[in-house]
Design a protein around this motif. Structure first.
Motif, PDB file in Angstrom:
ATOM      1  N   VAL A  50      72.591  58.256  25.814  1.00 52.04           N
ATOM      2  CA  VAL A  50      71.334  57.730  26.341  1.00 52.04           C
ATOM      3  C   VAL A  50      70.871  56.602  25.428  1.00 52.04           C
ATOM      4  CG1 VAL A  50      68.890  58.238  26.740  1.00 52.04           C
ATOM      5  CG2 VAL A  50      70.636  59.863  27.473  1.00 52.04           C
ATOM      6  N   ALA A  51      70.489  55.478  26.017  1.00 51.41           N
ATOM      7  CA  ALA A  51      70.038  54.320  25.249  1.00 51.41           C
ATOM      8  C   ALA A  51      68.518  54.256  25.231  1.00 51.41           C
ATOM      9  CB  ALA A  51      70.595  53.028  25.835  1.00 51.41           C
ATOM     10  N   VAL A  95      69.976  53.416  19.910  1.00 50.00           N
ATOM     11  CA  VAL A  95      68.808  52.548  19.820  1.00 50.00           C
ATOM     12  C   VAL A  95      69.280  51.106  19.800  1.00 50.00           C
ATOM     13  CG1 VAL A  95      67.032  51.719  18.228  1.00 50.00           C
ATOM     14  CG2 VAL A  95      67.193  54.144  18.739  1.00 50.00           C
ATOM     15  N   THR A  96      68.783  50.295  20.722  1.00 50.48           N
ATOM     16  CA  THR A  96      69.196  48.905  20.795  1.00 50.48           C
ATOM     17  C   THR A  96      68.100  48.076  21.457  1.00 50.48           C
ATOM     18  OG1 THR A  96      70.909  47.397  21.634  1.00 50.48           O
ATOM     19  CG2 THR A  96      70.385  49.293  23.006  1.00 50.48           C
ATOM     20  N   HIS A  97      68.107  46.769  21.198  1.00 50.63           N
ATOM     21  CA  HIS A  97      67.214  45.858  21.916  1.00 50.63           C
ATOM     22  C   HIS A  97      67.994  45.095  22.975  1.00 50.63           C
ATOM     23  CE1 HIS A  97      69.140  43.319  18.882  1.00 50.63           C
ATOM     24  NE2 HIS A  97      68.964  42.342  19.736  1.00 50.63           N
ATOM     25  N   ASP A  98      69.310  45.362  23.076  1.00 53.63           N
ATOM     26  CA  ASP A  98      70.230  44.599  23.918  1.00 53.63           C
ATOM     27  C   ASP A  98      70.573  45.412  25.167  1.00 53.63           C
ATOM     28  OD1 ASP A  98      72.376  43.303  25.080  1.00 53.63           O
ATOM     29  OD2 ASP A  98      73.331  42.797  23.174  1.00 53.63           O
ATOM     30  N   GLU A  99      70.082  44.986  26.324  1.00 51.95           N
ATOM     31  CA  GLU A  99      70.335  45.735  27.561  1.00 51.95           C
ATOM     32  C   GLU A  99      71.814  45.727  27.924  1.00 51.95           C
ATOM     33  OE1 GLU A  99      68.965  45.903  32.251  1.00 51.95           O
ATOM     34  OE2 GLU A  99      67.668  44.919  30.775  1.00 51.95           O
ATOM     35  N   THR A 100      72.524  44.629  27.629  1.00 48.65           N
ATOM     36  CA  THR A 100      73.963  44.578  27.899  1.00 48.65           C
ATOM     37  C   THR A 100      74.688  45.655  27.104  1.00 48.65           C
ATOM     38  OG1 THR A 100      73.863  42.201  28.319  1.00 48.65           O
ATOM     39  CG2 THR A 100      76.022  43.127  27.819  1.00 48.65           C
ATOM     40  N   GLU A 101      74.281  45.810  25.861  1.00 48.99           N
ATOM     41  CA  GLU A 101      74.864  46.846  25.019  1.00 48.99           C
ATOM     42  C   GLU A 101      74.578  48.228  25.593  1.00 48.99           C
ATOM     43  OE1 GLU A 101      74.979  46.177  20.699  1.00 48.99           O
ATOM     44  OE2 GLU A 101      73.628  47.899  20.594  1.00 48.99           O
ATOM     45  N   ALA A 102      73.353  48.430  26.029  1.00 51.11           N
ATOM     46  CA  ALA A 102      72.976  49.718  26.606  1.00 51.11           C
ATOM     47  C   ALA A 102      73.809  50.023  27.851  1.00 51.11           C
ATOM     48  CB  ALA A 102      71.487  49.725  26.943  1.00 51.11           C
ATOM     49  N   ALA A 142      69.303  54.922  30.426  1.00 42.64           N
ATOM     50  CA  ALA A 142      68.556  54.143  29.435  1.00 42.64           C
ATOM     51  C   ALA A 142      67.069  54.227  29.726  1.00 42.64           C
ATOM     52  CB  ALA A 142      68.998  52.676  29.442  1.00 42.64           C
ATOM     53  N   TRP A 143      66.300  54.236  28.639  1.00 46.10           N
ATOM     54  CA  TRP A 143      64.841  54.281  28.719  1.00 46.10           C
ATOM     55  C   TRP A 143      64.277  53.173  27.846  1.00 46.10           C
ATOM     56  CZ3 TRP A 143      62.531  57.973  31.834  1.00 46.10           C
ATOM     57  CH2 TRP A 143      63.360  59.009  32.274  1.00 46.10           C
ATOM     58  N   THR A 144      63.182  52.594  28.293  1.00 43.00           N
ATOM     59  CA  THR A 144      62.470  51.600  27.498  1.00 43.00           C
ATOM     60  C   THR A 144      61.225  52.248  26.902  1.00 43.00           C
ATOM     61  OG1 THR A 144      63.230  49.788  28.909  1.00 43.00           O
ATOM     62  CG2 THR A 144      61.304  49.363  27.537  1.00 43.00           C
TER      63      THR A 144
END
Length: 214
Positions: A30-31, A188-195, A202-204
């Motif tokens: 889960v991102a 944990v990432t700020h990159d949606e492509t990575e997620a 994924a959750w924001t």
């Protein structure tokens, strides 16, 4: 299954996490997306046991582990700066967790070398980690995390220090290896492509609350 139940946390007198609840099943990644300062890394530290929530609980397999210290959770945490030990060679970096768990040094080193081989790192087993490329160092960091067979893998911006081409290559490689290990993972990432490349969901984190990213 990893569960976060109604997690609350303040930072500098302001609410940072406002009743965050989340479940992550074994074999699932889960991102967590969100802007800098949104509380992503703080939430990861609460899962790891490095910080305590003001209220709410962390559960794993139907057991409340909120008060359990980090070393007793059986979780592994990977940082964006690799956090490898510069005074140890590649093999002993990977073997470190097993030795800390009480395994014999020779046995731990043997398992580390066996894990390095299919990752193309066998030739570097006796090398100092600072002589490796960024991608090789990150593979060593993942090998060190996985060798202890953690119940949960926590990844905090694991590829942010690498160039774009290498990030893309490692995303696919890590997703495959994490999936094969069958553990719950939180990215944990700020990159949606990575997620999208690594996570099934994924959750924001926005305003202290989770919103579905897709």
């Amino acid at each position: 299954m990893l569960e976060l139940r109604d997690i609350h946390k303040h930072w500098n007198g302001q609410p940072l996490l406002r009743g965050v609840s989340l479940g992550v099943a074994a074999g699932e990644t889960v991102a967590l997306l969100g802007a800098s300062g949104s509380g992503k890394s703080t939430l990861l530290k609460i899962v790891a046991g490095l910080e305590a929530p003001e209220s709410g609980q962390v559960w794993f397999d139907h057991t409340d582990i909120t008060a359990l210290p980090p070393e007793r959770r059986g979780f592994a945490l990977m940082f964006q700066d690799f956090a490898l030990f510069p005074h140890l060679n590649v093999r002993d970096n990977v073997a470190f967790g097993l030795i800390e768990q009480g395994h014999r040094r020779a046995q731990a080193r043997e398992q580390a070398e066996a894990l390095l081989a299919p990752w193309g790192l066998a030739a570097h087993a006796r090398a100092r980690v600072w002589t490796l490329s960024g991608g090789e160092q990150q593979r060593v960091a993942l090998a060190r995390a996985l060798i202890t067979r953690p119940r949960v893998l926590l990844l905090d911006e694991p590829f942010s220090a690498l160039d774009a081409a290498l990030r893309e290559q490692l995303r696919a490689e890590f997703a495959e290896r994490i999936g094969a290990a069958g553990m719950a993972a939180v990215l944990v990432t700020h990159d949606e492509t990575e997620a999208r490349g690594m996570a099934q969901r994924a959750w924001t984190l926005r305003g202290g609350r989770l919103e579905s990213a897709w």
